[in-house]
Write an enzyme that holds these catalytic residues in place. Structure first.
Site, PDB file in Angstrom:
ATOM      1  N   TRP A 103      28.711  72.963  58.912  1.00  0.00           N
ATOM      2  CA  TRP A 103      29.012  74.363  58.583  1.00  0.00           C
ATOM      3  C   TRP A 103      28.028  75.313  59.244  1.00  0.00           C
ATOM      4  CZ3 TRP A 103      33.705  75.015  57.444  1.00  0.00           C
ATOM      5  CH2 TRP A 103      34.397  74.150  56.599  1.00  0.00           C
ATOM      6  N   ASP A 173      24.496  81.013  53.564  1.00  0.00           N
ATOM      7  CA  ASP A 173      25.822  80.541  53.191  1.00  0.00           C
ATOM      8  C   ASP A 173      25.625  79.666  51.952  1.00  0.00           C
ATOM      9  OD1 ASP A 173      28.225  79.246  52.846  1.00  0.00           O
ATOM     10  OD2 ASP A 173      28.366  78.453  54.893  1.00  0.00           O
ATOM     11  N   LYS A 197      34.567  76.416  45.718  1.00  0.00           N
ATOM     12  CA  LYS A 197      33.755  75.242  45.387  1.00  0.00           C
ATOM     13  C   LYS A 197      33.094  75.407  44.023  1.00  0.00           C
ATOM     14  CE  LYS A 197      33.753  73.986  50.064  1.00  0.00           C
ATOM     15  NZ  LYS A 197      33.531  74.584  51.369  1.00  0.00           N
TER      16      LYS A 197
END
Ligand SMILES: *Cc1c(COP(=O)(O)O)cnc(C)c1O
Length: 361
Positions: A103, A173, A197
């Site tokens: 990511w 993030d 999530k």
């Protein structure tokens, strides 16, 4: 009878049952309004209370000061990979990225399109099995910001504390560990997280941004891509994802009832410890991340062979435990145990792992 599986998915992930039941209760007729949240105008008083309530819940839960804007955006964390550099990579036109997994690599790939973004540290050389040590970071004091991924969903590592960036704003993030522990917001320039999530349903992305940074974006930026557009209108510039924001608000209220972020952090540490203790107790299971960098949210591990891994996944499925397969890029097993995963469910997995080792070890 409602049948619920134990869902170890990395995302979209398990939601608190109480939250689902509350949403179900109010689904068809929201608190006497005669319609559902999905059918309401985003300019109606009912929705306004939901929207402002969710923002207020987040502010009090996390402790977000008035010098920060709380935004509900769309496009997922993936759009933030572009919006962050478009808005913040000014005036120096350079930014540092710490690479700790796929990511963060994707975030850097987009930032490079916007200006002088570069890797200022990486654990790729060891298969992203760790968070780089402070001494391994090469941070540029003139950069516009430093970006890091607080929890690495795929490889199962997590920062214990923020990198030291001096006066350079930190951008994180937090898609897979937001609200899993207290956050010292004042240390950040910007925090972003896709909701699906650890926050709520897919479709909404939370952005917490220091207000002075809103002015960095050039006038030429498309209206919808400028944070300041959304900050000026309290995320009601255009139609927001009302339903997702509503459920995020319910999840925040649920977190308050659980005792807030300190209590969540203790519970999350306890859940992860049960799994890691078993993994470390013998040679049958093998954790893939370095011990000091292990994630409390995503617990990846291997078995002695891929064949045993397949059999383990089948056995788990028969016991109603699903989505334990590791990300396709790394293989193995991954148990995602976000806020909404009860301790009892983790215990069920631990029991299954013990029994599987006994019969296959
Ligand atoms: C899942 C994930 C993303 C991508 O999120 P989308 O909302 O699907 O764009 C980005 N970063 C991290 C850390 C993630 O876990």
């Amino acid at each position: 009878m409602t049948h619920r599986i134990i869902n170890f998915s990395a995302g979209p992930a398990v939601l608190p049952l109480e939250v689902l039941e509350e949403a179900q209760r109010d689904l068809v007729d929201y608190k006497g309004a005669g319609l559902s949240v999905m059918e309401m105008s985003h300019r109606s008083p009912h929705y306004d209370a939901i929207h402002q309530g969710a923002i207020a819940s987040l502010r009090s839960l996390v402790g977000i000061g008035e010098d920060y804007a709380v935004l509900f955006l769309q496009g997922g964390a993936s759009l933030q990979f572009s919006m962050v550099p478009m808005n913040l990579m000014h005036p120096a036109r350079k930014a540092d990225y710490v690479l700790t997994g796929p990511w963060s690599q994707k975030a850097l790939k987009e930032a490079v399109k916007e200006g002088g973004a570069r890797a200022a540290g990486s654990s790729e050389g060891t298969g992203f099995d760790r968070i780089p040590a402070a001494s391994d970071l090469d941070l540029d004091g003139e950069a516009d910001y430093v970006h890091f991924t607080s929890n690495n969903t795929i490889v199962g590592t997590q920062w214990r504390s923020e990198p030291e960036a001096g006066d350079v704003p930190l951008v994180a993030d937090m898609s897979s560990d937001i609200l899993s522990r207290p956050i010292d917001v004042a240390r950040y320039g910007l925090i972003y997280a896709g909701a699906q999530k650890n926050l709520g349903p897919a479709g909404v992305t939370l952005v917490i941004v220091r207000k002075d940074l809103l002015e960095r974006a050039p006038e030429s930026l498309p209206t919808m891509l400028a944070y300041r557009t959304h900050a000026a209108k309290s995320s009601l510039y255009n139609t927001p994802p009302c339903w997702s924001i509503y459920v995020v608000g319910l999840a925040c209220q649920w977190l308050e009832r659980q005792g807030g972020l300190e209590a969540m952090a203790r519970r999350n540490a306890e859940k992860a410890a049960r799994l890691y203790d078993l993994i470390d107790a013998g040679d049958f299971y093998r954790g893939t991340a370095q011990v000091a960098s292990r994630s409390l949210m995503n617990v990846p591990f291997r078995l002695p062979s891929e064949e045993l891994e397949s059999r383990f996944l089948e056995t788990a499925k028969e016991a109603d435990m699903t989505n334990l397969k590791g990300h396709r890029s790394v293989g193995g097993i991954r148990a995602s145990i976000y806020n909404a995963m009860p301790l009892e469910s983790v215990d069920r997995l631990v029991e299954l792992m013990r029994e599987f080792e006994r019969t296959h070890g």
